[in-house]
Motif scaffolding. Structure first.
Motif, short mmCIF file in Angstrom:
data_model
loop_
_atom_site.label_atom_id
_atom_site.label_comp_id
_atom_site.label_asym_id
_atom_site.label_seq_id
_atom_site.Cartn_x
_atom_site.Cartn_y
_atom_site.Cartn_z
N VAL A 207 0.87 -1.18 0.00
CA VAL A 207 0.00 0.00 0.00
C VAL A 207 0.90 1.22 0.00
N VAL A 208 0.71 2.11 -0.97
CA VAL A 208 1.60 3.26 -1.17
C VAL A 208 0.83 4.55 -0.89
N LEU A 209 1.41 5.40 -0.03
CA LEU A 209 0.82 6.70 0.27
C LEU A 209 1.28 7.72 -0.76
N LEU A 210 0.66 8.90 -0.74
CA LEU A 210 1.00 9.94 -1.72
C LEU A 210 2.43 10.41 -1.57
N GLY B 114 4.93 8.57 -1.09
CA GLY B 114 5.82 7.51 -1.52
C GLY B 114 6.07 6.43 -0.49
N GLU B 115 5.63 6.63 0.75
CA GLU B 115 5.82 5.61 1.77
C GLU B 115 5.10 4.33 1.37
N LYS B 116 5.78 3.21 1.54
CA LYS B 116 5.22 1.92 1.14
C LYS B 116 5.00 1.06 2.39
N ILE B 117 3.79 0.52 2.52
CA ILE B 117 3.42 -0.33 3.65
C ILE B 117 3.24 -1.75 3.14
#
Length: 347
Positions: free
Chosen positions: A97-100, A102-105
């Protein structure tokens, strides 16, 4: 998408703010690692169609690669690809899951996992309220909590976009105004102005701005900027922008709220900055909470996006991107906005 150079599945589109605006669009068929390596060898042509690239294009890619906080461990990624180059089990493994920003979970995947299960996992991982999570896959919102991820075509190793929605304004709400209030005190160096601006877009075209100069327009009197309201004897000033969302043309779907410094090189030189975006019917809720110190070294910050959805709802989405530019020269701010993954997107 496969990189046409190395044939590995390394997407060039997983940037924090979407793809880079380029002279040549064919270049996006190469992964970023291959492209940067190619450009570092002094090639200034598209590897696909030989279009000449500008020096700015080359610098953009190098800077993106040097500073990116979203990079995947490509060696590990390649090994994973090689390991699964044959038949793969798509019923279990991980999804991303990628936030706006760029952080990737990384989360576990199983074929019976539902949208609600995924949102629960994201809450446990990031403490983002379930009602504020908007999940997008292949341009489709995962809006049915009981549906499995597999029913949306999601398998192991899929990437899902997470958009944090701070507030939703129902279509049938009799909204008087959406207000943006800003106040500041002068820097130690003397009188200066911290400008509050709202930029509005019709699709991918700039429609108009509301700022201390463009305070109102005769066709829509319900939207206005108060102009500079100064108390020079107290070394302070304030701005207010007020917008009746239901009076906007239907084609206007995106409003960006921006702070920028007039004379001072950075926002951080101003003292006691306060701002609030709110629905006057519910003044207790600040729809745009941001720690301004994070933008202290920047000339401007794009605080948030108010986005019209397909169903007529308005959603407030944090942007929190710093940039150059100010009310004397909005060009860098416009270019930054156009680089966002959500630009010209109807959710």
């Amino acid at each position: 998408m496969k990189c046409e150079n190395c044939q590995l599945f390394k997407l060039t589109r997983e940037f924090p703010d979407g793809t880079i605006s380029l002279t040549c669009r064919h270049i996006t068929s190469w992964c970023l690692e291959c492209l940067v390596g190619y450009l570092k060898e002094a090639h200034h042509q598209c590897p696909m169609c030989q279009t000449e690239l500008s020096e700015q294009d080359v610098v953009k890619f190098n800077l993106f690669w040097e500073k990116a906080n979203f990079k995947i461990n490509l060696e590990s990624f390649s090994q994973t690809h090689d390991k699964h180059s044959g038949p793969t089990d798509e019923t279990s493994g991980n999804i991303y899951v990628v936030l706006l920003n760029g952080e990737k979970i990384t989360l576990s995947f199983s074929e019976d996992k539902t949208v609600k299960d995924l949102k629960d996992d994201l809450y446990d991982e990031k403490k983002i309220a379930i009602t504020q999570q908007m999940l997008i896959y292949n341009d489709i919102e995962l809006d049915n909590y009981d549906n499995t991820l597999k029913s949306y075509g999601i398998n192991a190793n899929s990437y899902i976009q997470l958009i944090v929605v701070l507030y939703s304004i129902p279509k049938d709400l009799a909204l008087t105004n959406l207000n943006f209030d800003l106040s500041w005190e002068f820097p130690n160096s003397g009188c200066d102005y911290l400008d509050g601006t709202c930029m509005m877009f019709e699709g991918d075209k700039f429609w108009r701005k509301y700022d201390y100069i463009s305070m109102n327009y005769p066709d829509i009197k319900e939207i206005w900027h108060c102009g500079d309201e100064m108390k020079y004897n107290e070394a302070k000033g304030k701005h207010r922008i007020s917008a009746r969302l239901d009076k906007l043309p239907n084609a206007v779907c995106q409003l960006y709220f921006i702070l920028s410094s007039w004379r001072s090189p950075t926002i951080g030189l101003f003292k006691n900055i306060e701002f609030k975006l709110y629905d006057p019917a519910n003044q207790g809720i600040n729809l745009c909470e941001y720690t301004i110190q994070r933008a202290a070294d920047s000339q401007a910050v794009i605080l948030c996006l108010v986005n019209r959805s397909r169903n007529g709802m308005w959603k407030v989405i944090p942007v929190e991107e710093t940039t150059n530019g100010n009310a004397k020269n909005y060009s860098p701010i416009k270019e930054k906005i156009k680089s966002f993954s959500l630009f010209n997107t109807i959710l």
